[in-house]
Design a protein around this motif. Sequence first.
Motif, PDB file in Angstrom:
ATOM      1  N   LEU A 179      37.880  32.020  47.658  1.00 12.68           N
ATOM      2  CA  LEU A 179      38.831  33.108  47.872  1.00 12.68           C
ATOM      3  C   LEU A 179      38.203  34.398  48.387  1.00 12.68           C
ATOM      4  CD1 LEU A 179      40.858  32.625  44.558  1.00 12.68           C
ATOM      5  CD2 LEU A 179      41.505  31.841  46.853  1.00 12.68           C
ATOM      6  N   GLY A 180      36.900  34.565  48.194  1.00 15.05           N
ATOM      7  CA  GLY A 180      36.303  35.837  48.571  1.00 15.05           C
ATOM      8  C   GLY A 180      36.977  36.973  47.835  1.00 15.05           C
ATOM      9  N   VAL A 181      37.282  38.028  48.545  1.00 16.76           N
ATOM     10  CA  VAL A 181      37.864  39.214  47.918  1.00 16.76           C
ATOM     11  C   VAL A 181      39.225  38.930  47.287  1.00 16.76           C
ATOM     12  CG1 VAL A 181      39.061  40.071  49.986  1.00 16.76           C
ATOM     13  CG2 VAL A 181      38.224  41.690  48.261  1.00 16.76           C
ATOM     14  N   GLU A 182      39.910  37.906  47.759  1.00 17.78           N
ATOM     15  CA  GLU A 182      41.229  37.590  47.212  1.00 17.78           C
ATOM     16  C   GLU A 182      41.154  37.091  45.773  1.00 17.78           C
ATOM     17  OE1 GLU A 182      44.126  38.338  48.591  1.00 17.78           O
ATOM     18  OE2 GLU A 182      42.929  39.264  50.182  1.00 17.78           O
ATOM     19  N   GLY A 183      39.927  36.779  45.308  1.00 19.54           N
ATOM     20  CA  GLY A 183      39.776  36.422  43.906  1.00 19.54           C
ATOM     21  C   GLY A 183      40.220  37.527  42.967  1.00 19.54           C
ATOM     22  N   HIS A 184      40.247  38.757  43.471  1.00 15.78           N
ATOM     23  CA  HIS A 184      40.733  39.869  42.652  1.00 15.78           C
ATOM     24  C   HIS A 184      42.220  39.755  42.347  1.00 15.78           C
ATOM     25  CE1 HIS A 184      36.963  41.778  44.064  1.00 15.78           C
ATOM     26  NE2 HIS A 184      37.049  42.482  42.954  1.00 15.78           N
ATOM     27  N   PHE A 185      42.949  39.029  43.212  1.00 11.81           N
ATOM     28  CA  PHE A 185      44.411  39.068  43.130  1.00 11.81           C
ATOM     29  C   PHE A 185      45.051  37.708  42.914  1.00 11.81           C
ATOM     30  CE2 PHE A 185      42.726  42.040  46.341  1.00 11.81           C
ATOM     31  CZ  PHE A 185      42.924  43.227  45.675  1.00 11.81           C
ATOM     32  N   GLN A 186      44.262  36.620  43.006  1.00 14.24           N
ATOM     33  CA  GLN A 186      44.843  35.290  42.926  1.00 14.24           C
ATOM     34  C   GLN A 186      44.330  34.543  41.698  1.00 14.24           C
ATOM     35  OE1 GLN A 186      44.746  32.900  46.489  1.00 14.24           O
ATOM     36  NE2 GLN A 186      44.951  34.686  47.840  1.00 14.24           N
ATOM     37  N   ALA A 187      45.188  33.640  41.201  1.00 15.25           N
ATOM     38  CA  ALA A 187      44.801  32.765  40.086  1.00 15.25           C
ATOM     39  C   ALA A 187      43.743  31.780  40.578  1.00 15.25           C
ATOM     40  CB  ALA A 187      46.032  32.027  39.584  1.00 15.25           C
ATOM     41  N   PRO A 188      42.878  31.271  39.686  1.00 17.88           N
ATOM     42  CA  PRO A 188      42.915  31.488  38.234  1.00 17.88           C
ATOM     43  C   PRO A 188      42.150  32.717  37.766  1.00 17.88           C
ATOM     44  CG  PRO A 188      41.230  29.887  38.751  1.00 17.88           C
ATOM     45  CD  PRO A 188      41.876  30.245  40.057  1.00 17.88           C
ATOM     46  N   SER A 189      41.571  33.480  38.711  1.00 22.52           N
ATOM     47  CA  SER A 189      40.654  34.536  38.296  1.00 22.52           C
ATOM     48  C   SER A 189      41.325  35.863  37.996  1.00 22.52           C
ATOM     49  CB  SER A 189      39.586  34.733  39.386  1.00 22.52           C
ATOM     50  OG  SER A 189      38.827  33.567  39.539  1.00 22.52           O
ATOM     51  N   PHE A 190      42.048  36.390  38.977  1.00 21.05           N
ATOM     52  CA  PHE A 190      42.624  37.733  38.835  1.00 21.05           C
ATOM     53  C   PHE A 190      41.570  38.729  38.365  1.00 21.05           C
ATOM     54  CE2 PHE A 190      46.674  35.297  38.313  1.00 21.05           C
ATOM     55  CZ  PHE A 190      47.336  35.842  39.394  1.00 21.05           C
ATOM     56  N   TRP A 191      40.508  38.836  39.148  1.00 21.90           N
ATOM     57  CA  TRP A 191      39.407  39.713  38.754  1.00 21.90           C
ATOM     58  C   TRP A 191      39.859  41.154  38.536  1.00 21.90           C
ATOM     59  CZ3 TRP A 191      36.159  37.625  43.395  1.00 21.90           C
ATOM     60  CH2 TRP A 191      35.683  36.342  43.066  1.00 21.90           C
ATOM     61  N   MET A 192      40.923  41.556  39.213  1.00 25.91           N
ATOM     62  CA  MET A 192      41.405  42.928  39.080  1.00 25.91           C
ATOM     63  C   MET A 192      41.666  43.290  37.618  1.00 25.91           C
ATOM     64  SD  MET A 192      42.261  45.701  40.674  1.00 25.91           S
ATOM     65  CE  MET A 192      42.392  45.113  42.360  1.00 25.91           C
ATOM     66  N   HIS A 193      42.140  42.340  36.859  1.00 25.99           N
ATOM     67  CA  HIS A 193      42.506  42.610  35.463  1.00 25.99           C
ATOM     68  C   HIS A 193      41.694  41.756  34.492  1.00 25.99           C
ATOM     69  CE1 HIS A 193      45.873  44.865  37.099  1.00 25.99           C
ATOM     70  NE2 HIS A 193      46.228  43.803  37.800  1.00 25.99           N
ATOM     71  N   TYR A 194      40.520  41.306  34.942  1.00 27.37           N
ATOM     72  CA  TYR A 194      39.769  40.348  34.128  1.00 27.37           C
ATOM     73  C   TYR A 194      39.393  40.926  32.770  1.00 27.37           C
ATOM     74  CZ  TYR A 194      36.987  36.161  33.421  1.00 27.37           C
ATOM     75  OH  TYR A 194      36.508  34.966  32.948  1.00 27.37           O
ATOM     76  N   HIS A 195      38.972  42.188  32.738  1.00 28.16           N
ATOM     77  CA  HIS A 195      38.561  42.780  31.461  1.00 28.16           C
ATOM     78  C   HIS A 195      39.707  42.804  30.455  1.00 28.16           C
ATOM     79  CE1 HIS A 195      40.270  46.044  33.843  1.00 28.16           C
ATOM     80  NE2 HIS A 195      40.502  46.690  32.713  1.00 28.16           N
ATOM     81  N   ASP A 196      40.948  42.833  30.955  1.00 23.76           N
ATOM     82  CA  ASP A 196      42.089  42.848  30.045  1.00 23.76           C
ATOM     83  C   ASP A 196      42.202  41.549  29.262  1.00 23.76           C
ATOM     84  OD1 ASP A 196      42.833  45.408  30.855  1.00 23.76           O
ATOM     85  OD2 ASP A 196      44.149  44.659  32.443  1.00 23.76           O
ATOM     86  N   THR A 197      41.674  40.453  29.813  1.00 26.76           N
ATOM     87  CA  THR A 197      41.764  39.164  29.109  1.00 26.76           C
ATOM     88  C   THR A 197      40.867  39.123  27.880  1.00 26.76           C
ATOM     89  OG1 THR A 197      40.002  38.078  30.381  1.00 26.76           O
ATOM     90  CG2 THR A 197      42.225  38.029  31.326  1.00 26.76           C
ATOM     91  N   LEU A 198      39.992  40.109  27.739  1.00 23.43           N
ATOM     92  CA  LEU A 198      39.070  40.166  26.602  1.00 23.43           C
ATOM     93  C   LEU A 198      39.551  41.103  25.501  1.00 23.43           C
ATOM     94  CD1 LEU A 198      35.794  40.540  28.700  1.00 23.43           C
ATOM     95  CD2 LEU A 198      36.768  38.424  27.823  1.00 23.43           C
ATOM     96  N   THR A 199      40.581  41.859  25.785  1.00 19.50           N
ATOM     97  CA  THR A 199      40.965  42.965  24.908  1.00 19.50           C
ATOM     98  C   THR A 199      41.472  42.495  23.551  1.00 19.50           C
ATOM     99  OG1 THR A 199      41.466  44.382  26.799  1.00 19.50           O
ATOM    100  CG2 THR A 199      42.442  44.984  24.685  1.00 19.50           C
ATOM    101  N   GLU A 200      42.426  41.570  23.542  1.00 20.35           N
ATOM    102  CA  GLU A 200      43.043  41.167  22.274  1.00 20.35           C
ATOM    103  C   GLU A 200      42.007  40.567  21.332  1.00 20.35           C
ATOM    104  OE1 GLU A 200      46.145  41.525  21.235  1.00 20.35           O
ATOM    105  OE2 GLU A 200      47.124  42.284  23.046  1.00 20.35           O
ATOM    106  N   ALA A 201      41.193  39.642  21.837  1.00 21.84           N
ATOM    107  CA  ALA A 201      40.189  39.008  20.977  1.00 21.84           C
ATOM    108  C   ALA A 201      39.142  40.017  20.513  1.00 21.84           C
ATOM    109  CB  ALA A 201      39.527  37.850  21.718  1.00 21.84           C
TER     110      ALA A 201
END
Length: 431
Positions: free
Chosen positions: A66-88
């Motif tokens: 995906l290159g830069v599109e990894g920031h915006f596309q599944a399964p990564s969504f790098w744009m909000h990746y840090h948010d996936t760590l918040t609850e735990a």
Amino acid sequence: MTAALASTPAAHLDATDPLAAFRQEFHLPAGPNGQPCAYFCGNSLGLMPKAARAAAEQEFDSWERLGVEGHFQAPSFWMHYHDTLTEASARLVGALPLEVVVMNNLTVNLHLLLVSFYRPTATRYKILMEGGAFPSDQYAIESQARMHGLDPAEAIVELVPRPGEYTLRTEDIEAKIAELGNSLATVLIGGVNYYTGQAFDMATISRAGHAVGAYVGFDLAHAAGNLALHLHDWDVDFACWCTYKYLNSGPGGTSGVFVHERFAHRPDLVRLAGWWGHDASVRFQMKKGFQPMAGAAGWQLSNAQIFPMAIHRASLALVERAGGMAALRRKSEQLTGRLESHILNLGLPTSQLEIITPADPAQRGCQLSVLVHRRGRELFDFLAAQGIIADWREPNVIRLAPVPLYNSFEDVDRVGGALARFFSEQSAVNS
């Protein structure tokens, strides 16, 4: 630890241990004989989860496809990746999601927090820490004092144990805070001292610091993933931790930050700013004028470190599956108590060997620091030759950390047996 539990065969305890299966989730280094070692060094670097490679590989795959599109596309969504760590992460340290963020590395985060929570004035400029704190903390505080034009020797107050003792008493910490009074700007203490393994009463220290008008923070490098933490309820102002020790997230792994919710909507707080801490709703308008995100996220500087965070995400999932810190802590106390029993049963005089970690389980995690007055390095090397990986600290301390996610009761008995053989051989040589 009860006498019954201490005398129960390790095989039975391992067979009935609800967390025993998690040992298979980790890669265990091989010992000198090619068999898995007994790894007691998780307080320095945790073992590699088997899920770590796949977690990182997924992000490599996204980058490749995906290159830069990894920031915006599944399964990564790098744009909000840090948010996936918040609850735990919030559950891990006893915080509200608003109060935590994963970012940077530990000492970087410590500096960022001190910029906001060490604001000395002409009269309130002291910062209190434990003597013998981890060097990185000492260096950080010294440099922070100098940045404010202060002499570290005047600004920094170090807590030291009473003569003949190795650890600090809570009442002495309280007394020193009260003595410093209006001159005290900030308290910064390690949640668990790296050398002695002492766990501090963070709730009491927070109350004492606030009573004199000081900020109170903790370096949780040796506490996160080791102790059951309740940072919000303890009214801690700020904290940070690494993830490569008890959280098994890889060498140089990412770090966590806690900032109490009372500061969540304080854009007036002095801080170092970066674009990832800017209000996400307008971040990409690329305009001047920093508007911090609410909560701990407002201390971010740069976008997420995807690969370290991917490993950390896999490791946090293991903690969650194990039942969180309450479950890990129960086994931790059993493992550490059994190890303590083995050492005490050697019957050696304290002039030869002594445990300097508190005996009270409430004042320690899963580390025992053993002060070896004679032939300490020889003992350390003997353990290594037996396939037991421990940690040596100058001048003569061996740190042993039975980690509940991957250490077994049989591991603990291996250490106990090796210690008994070493001192028995030494006794035979000296007789």
